[in-house]
Design a protein around this motif. Structure first.
Motif, short mmCIF file in Angstrom:
data_model
loop_
_atom_site.label_atom_id
_atom_site.label_comp_id
_atom_site.label_asym_id
_atom_site.label_seq_id
_atom_site.Cartn_x
_atom_site.Cartn_y
_atom_site.Cartn_z
N PRO A 1 36.87 41.45 35.34
CA PRO A 1 35.69 40.95 37.19
C PRO A 1 34.05 40.87 37.44
N ASP A 2 33.96 41.93 37.02
CA ASP A 2 32.86 42.85 36.99
C ASP A 2 31.64 42.71 35.58
N GLU A 3 32.11 41.31 34.81
CA GLU A 3 31.66 41.25 34.07
C GLU A 3 30.73 39.91 33.66
N PHE A 4 31.57 39.21 34.46
CA PHE A 4 31.05 37.73 35.30
C PHE A 4 29.76 37.62 36.04
N GLU A 5 28.61 36.73 35.28
CA GLU A 5 27.44 36.58 35.31
C GLU A 5 26.55 35.48 35.81
N GLU A 6 26.89 35.05 37.77
CA GLU A 6 26.37 33.80 38.24
C GLU A 6 25.43 33.07 36.65
N TYR B 1 42.16 39.40 33.09
CA TYR B 1 43.66 40.23 32.50
C TYR B 1 44.10 41.32 33.65
N ILE B 2 42.94 41.73 35.00
CA ILE B 2 43.34 42.56 35.82
C ILE B 2 44.41 42.06 36.47
N ASN B 3 44.23 40.48 36.84
CA ASN B 3 45.55 39.82 37.26
C ASN B 3 46.79 39.53 36.45
#
Length: 327
Positions: free
Chosen positions: A161-166, A313-315
């Protein structure tokens, strides 16, 4: 972080780049490490013999588990296992299956009934073992054993999740499409027939389609992401068998997490995404729908956020651990 009765996570499977399933192992490894579990990744040709393999949660694949240590204090989540009898002495064995209906190949035959299964989370369902015996019959074995738990799951994007870049939504794309996935003209999972109309549209619009076969030339995650982001469209085209089985796969989740508009010809994928993508069974029309909406930044942003919240994959590990921790 969900507490489970195991001290370590051990990914036991294919070395990275040796098999397409190795990317799944890498994703699980990164996700478990991210949420703070003591996590290791071994395989049949490279593992420490002096390691304490007791009290572990193992994640593996049935064609890469010849030397996996089996003990009564550990839990084994094994996908695509041709001979589960080897895990009869394990503390717990859970058969990991793709989310599909009327699935049948040379290893397994099953059908997920979502109306009777327990939903653990997005694209993840649990069916507990029964008191009955089950017959294991495939191209390799034929015997009867005690029933076991099953988790039906789809893979997810390999981004955390913290690797998503808008800002990736606005990536400077080229007038071509890189596709880093399997295209097959024969076999039970033939998908070339559904690619043909899309390829025709690409040719008629002077968009070069460049295919990389991951079986012959595996690429790093970074390279796949870069090629996908460079492409004018990111596509997920399923063949007739996958459509019939309502199979949920990870490609569309990956494309959307990298900043693309979700494009799929699969009704089951469209349903799973709750409409946060573009869907058309006609893949020639899907090309034009994609080109018309490729700068629909509101839809792309919503799709990226949806995947970030539900299809990493956290989900997946949170869903799995809700069953493990419940024992």
């Amino acid at each position: 972080m969900i507490r489970i009765p195991y001290s370590k996570i051990v990914i036991w499977g294919h070395p990275l780049y040796s098999h397409t399933h190795s990317y799944v192992h890498e994703a699980y490894y990164r996700a478990f490490k991210k949420v703070g579990y003591e996590t290791y990744w071994f395989h049949d040709d490279d593992y420490p013999e002096d390691f304490d393999y007791n009290n572990c949660l193992f994640i593996g694949e049935g064609f890469a588990d010849k030397k996996i240590p089996i003990n009564s204090s550990s839990c084994y989540l094994i996908m695509y296992c041709p001979s589960p009898i080897k895990y009869q002495e394990a503390g717990r064995y859970i058969d990991i299956r793709m989310s599909a209906v009327n699935f049948k190949d040379h290893i397994q035959e099953y059908s997920l009934d979502k109306s009777t299964a327990t939903k653990l989370g997005p694209a993840c369902y649990f069916v507990p073992k029964s008191s009955k015996k089950v017959n294991i019959k495939n191209d390799y074995v034929d015997y009867e054993i005690d029933d076991y738990d099953k988790i039906y799951i789809s893979w997810a994007t390999n981004l955390l999740p913290d690797e998503f870049e808008e800002e990736d939504i606005y990536f400077d794309r080229e007038n071509l499409i890189y596709y880093s996935g399997t295209i097959s003209a024969d076999g039970i999972c033939e998908n070339y027939s559904n690619f043909l109309p899309f390829l025709k549209a690409c040719k008629e619009n002077d968009i070069k389609f460049i295919h990389n076969n991951p079986w012959a030339n595996p690429l790093s995650m970074a390279e796949v992401i870069n090629r996908t982001q460079t492409s004018i469209l990111g596509i997920d085209i399923r063949g007739p068998q996958h459509l019939k089985q309502q199979l949920l796969t990870c490609r569309v989740f990956k494309n959307m997490s990298y900043g693309h508009l979700g494009l799929t010809n699969s009704p089951s994928v469209y349903e799973e995404l709750e409409g946060n993508c573009i869907f058309n069974t006609d893949t020639e029309r899907l090309f034009y729908d994609g080109m018309e909406n490729r700068k629909n930044y509101d839809l792309i942003r919503k799709g990226m956020q949806y995947v970030k919240e539900k299809h990493t994959y956290i989900n997946r590990i949170n869903s799995i651990l809700s069953v493990i921790g419940g024992e």
